[in-house]
Design an enzyme around this catalytic site. Structure first.
Site, PDB file in Angstrom:
ATOM      1  N   ASP A 198       0.816  -1.288   0.038  1.00  0.00           N
ATOM      2  CA  ASP A 198       0.091   0.054   0.059  1.00  0.00           C
ATOM      3  C   ASP A 198       1.039   1.210  -0.089  1.00  0.00           C
ATOM      4  OD1 ASP A 198      -2.208   1.469   0.024  1.00  0.00           O
ATOM      5  OD2 ASP A 198      -2.439   1.453   2.044  1.00  0.00           O
ATOM      6  N   GLY A 199       0.443   2.269  -0.709  1.00  0.00           N
ATOM      7  CA  GLY A 199       1.030   3.716  -0.498  1.00  0.00           C
ATOM      8  C   GLY A 199       1.594   4.155  -1.987  1.00  0.00           C
ATOM      9  N   ARG A 252       0.111   7.450  -2.984  1.00  0.00           N
ATOM     10  CA  ARG A 252       0.179   8.695  -2.294  1.00  0.00           C
ATOM     11  C   ARG A 252       1.892   9.061  -2.557  1.00  0.00           C
ATOM     12  NH1 ARG A 252      -0.784   6.101   3.573  1.00  0.00           N
ATOM     13  NH2 ARG A 252      -1.249   4.440   1.921  1.00  0.00           N
ATOM     14  N   HIS A 257       2.740   3.749  -8.978  1.00  0.00           N
ATOM     15  CA  HIS A 257       2.763   2.188  -9.093  1.00  0.00           C
ATOM     16  C   HIS A 257       3.951   1.798 -10.039  1.00  0.00           C
ATOM     17  CE1 HIS A 257      -1.313   2.054  -7.789  1.00  0.00           C
ATOM     18  NE2 HIS A 257      -1.842   2.993  -8.712  1.00  0.00           N
ATOM     19  N   GLU A 266     -12.306  -4.732  -5.069  1.00  0.00           N
ATOM     20  CA  GLU A 266     -12.533  -3.188  -4.747  1.00  0.00           C
ATOM     21  C   GLU A 266     -11.875  -2.333  -5.610  1.00  0.00           C
ATOM     22  OE1 GLU A 266     -11.832  -5.337  -2.135  1.00  0.00           O
ATOM     23  OE2 GLU A 266     -13.925  -5.615  -1.742  1.00  0.00           O
ATOM     24  N   LEU A 310      10.731 -20.871  -5.579  1.00  0.00           N
ATOM     25  CA  LEU A 310       9.816 -19.593  -4.844  1.00  0.00           C
ATOM     26  C   LEU A 310       8.434 -19.628  -5.638  1.00  0.00           C
ATOM     27  CD1 LEU A 310       9.259 -17.330  -3.055  1.00  0.00           C
ATOM     28  CD2 LEU A 310      10.260 -15.859  -4.926  1.00  0.00           C
TER      29      LEU A 310
HETATM   30  C1  FPP Z   1      -2.023   0.094  -3.401  1.00  0.00           C
HETATM   31  O1  FPP Z   1      -1.484   1.264  -3.228  1.00  0.00           O
HETATM   32  C2  FPP Z   1      -1.487  -0.337  -4.415  1.00  0.00           C
HETATM   33  C3  FPP Z   1      -2.105  -1.299  -5.575  1.00  0.00           C
HETATM   34  C4  FPP Z   1      -3.348  -1.268  -5.549  1.00  0.00           C
HETATM   35  C5  FPP Z   1      -1.393  -1.802  -6.559  1.00  0.00           C
HETATM   36  C6  FPP Z   1      -0.133  -2.277  -6.270  1.00  0.00           C
HETATM   37  C7  FPP Z   1       0.782  -2.608  -7.507  1.00  0.00           C
HETATM   38  C8  FPP Z   1       1.943  -2.484  -7.583  1.00  0.00           C
HETATM   39  C9  FPP Z   1       3.097  -2.681  -6.457  1.00  0.00           C
HETATM   40  C10 FPP Z   1       2.852  -2.485  -8.967  1.00  0.00           C
HETATM   41  C11 FPP Z   1       2.296  -3.499  -9.949  1.00  0.00           C
HETATM   42  C12 FPP Z   1       2.654  -4.819  -9.523  1.00  0.00           C
HETATM   43  C13 FPP Z   1       2.695  -5.715 -10.414  1.00  0.00           C
HETATM   44  C14 FPP Z   1       2.841  -7.136  -9.914  1.00  0.00           C
HETATM   45  C15 FPP Z   1       2.393  -5.548 -11.876  1.00  0.00           C
HETATM   46  P1  FPP Z   1      -2.542   2.600  -3.440  1.00  0.00           P
HETATM   47  O2  FPP Z   1      -2.510   3.039  -4.900  1.00  0.00           O
HETATM   48  O3  FPP Z   1      -3.739   2.169  -2.811  1.00  0.00           O
HETATM   49  O4  FPP Z   1      -2.077   3.696  -2.681  1.00  0.00           O
HETATM   50  P2  FPP Z   1      -2.554   4.708  -1.930  1.00  0.00           P
HETATM   51  O5  FPP Z   1      -2.990   4.227  -0.566  1.00  0.00           O
HETATM   52  O6  FPP Z   1      -1.446   5.612  -1.342  1.00  0.00           O
HETATM   53  O7  FPP Z   1      -3.436   5.348  -2.802  1.00  0.00           O
END
Ligand code: FPP
Length: 224
Positions: free
Chosen positions: A12-13, A16, A29, A59, A122
């Site tokens: 998460d994050g 931001r 991302h 969601e 893995l």
């Molecule tokens: C949550 O952060 C993250 C996601 C919903 C996407 C996770 C994706 C990656 C780490 C990159 C892509 C990975 C692959 C394997 C292709 P958020 O967007 O909710 O952050 P926020 O809370 O700051 O809004």
């Protein structure tokens, strides 16, 4: 010292971080994906056998179209460019969640899973369109159709995580303390670490610090 077979991560994050440093959530991302690659390497180094990554929840479809499309494009390019490399490193890729994406991405995901299915260094479980509640409903429905009894074993066997041991350790980055519909059944006895850093800022050192802390915990599983 606690054995460590399975690490699960809520990454998460990104949004931001992206807004703060690059003025764009999508840039977060992109940076988050680089961290995924670093953490995979470190997980292999530590000889951990399972890594489950929450990449897209049921969601997350409610996000703006531009962000959803960007995330799937990122995933698509990642697989096209890296699946050979992951396979050479003897990594097995498994998708948890219902594969309801574009034809092209579904095909790519199936191809990637099949190509790496025999690997055992893995196992990466990538949670995509994943939601724990819908996974549990799916498991109960399967049990009902088979006319099996409701038991812990039968639920385990009918989840999308069947044959995968429960996570020993859950890490959530991004300074938020919630589970967000992730592995609610499987995390019953996991050790949970909430990390202040945003995912794109998380690094191997942070990962190792958490693993070290985890190793010291006395895990009782309800006993004393
Ligand atoms: C949550 O952060 C993250 C996601 C919903 C996407 C996770 C994706 C990656 C780490 C990159 C892509 C990975 C692959 C394997 C292709 P958020 O967007 O909710 O952050 P926020 O809370 O700051 O809004």
């Amino acid at each position: 010292m606690n054995p460590l077979k399975h690490v699960a991560i809520i990454m998460d994050g990104n949004g931001r971080w992206g807004l703060k440093y690059k003025n764009s959530r999508n840039a977060g991302h992109k940076a988050g994906l680089k961290v995924v690659e670093k953490i995979i390497k470190e997980t292999i180094k530590k000889e951990i056998k399972y890594l489950t990554l929450y990449a897209f929840s049921t969601e997350n479809w409610k996000r703006p179209k531009n962000e959803v499309n960007y995330l799937f494009k990122l995933l698509e390019n990642f697989l096209i460019n890296k699946i050979e490399d992951l396979n050479n490193q003897k990594i097995k890729l498994k998708i948890i969640g219902y594969k309801k994406f574009s034809k092209k991405l579904n095909k790519l995901l199936n191809y990637s899973e099949k190509k790496t299915s025999k690997n055992s260094k893995l196992q990466i479980n990538l949670a995509l369109n994943y939601g724990s509640k819908s996974e549990l409903i799916g498991a109960f429905k399967k049990i009902r159709v088979k006319k099996f009894k409701i038991s812990e074993e039968n639920i385990d066997r009918n989840l999308q995580t069947k044959n995968i041991p429960d996570p020993d350790l859950l890490i959530r980055t991004g300074n938020t303390k919630r589970l967000s519909n992730f592995l609610l059944w499987q995390l019953a006895y996991s050790e949970i670490f909430f990390e202040k850093k945003l995912w794109p800022a998380f690094n191997e050192k942070d990962y190792n610090r958490i693993i070290k802390e985890y190793r010291k915990i006395k895990r009782n599983f309800g006993k004393i």
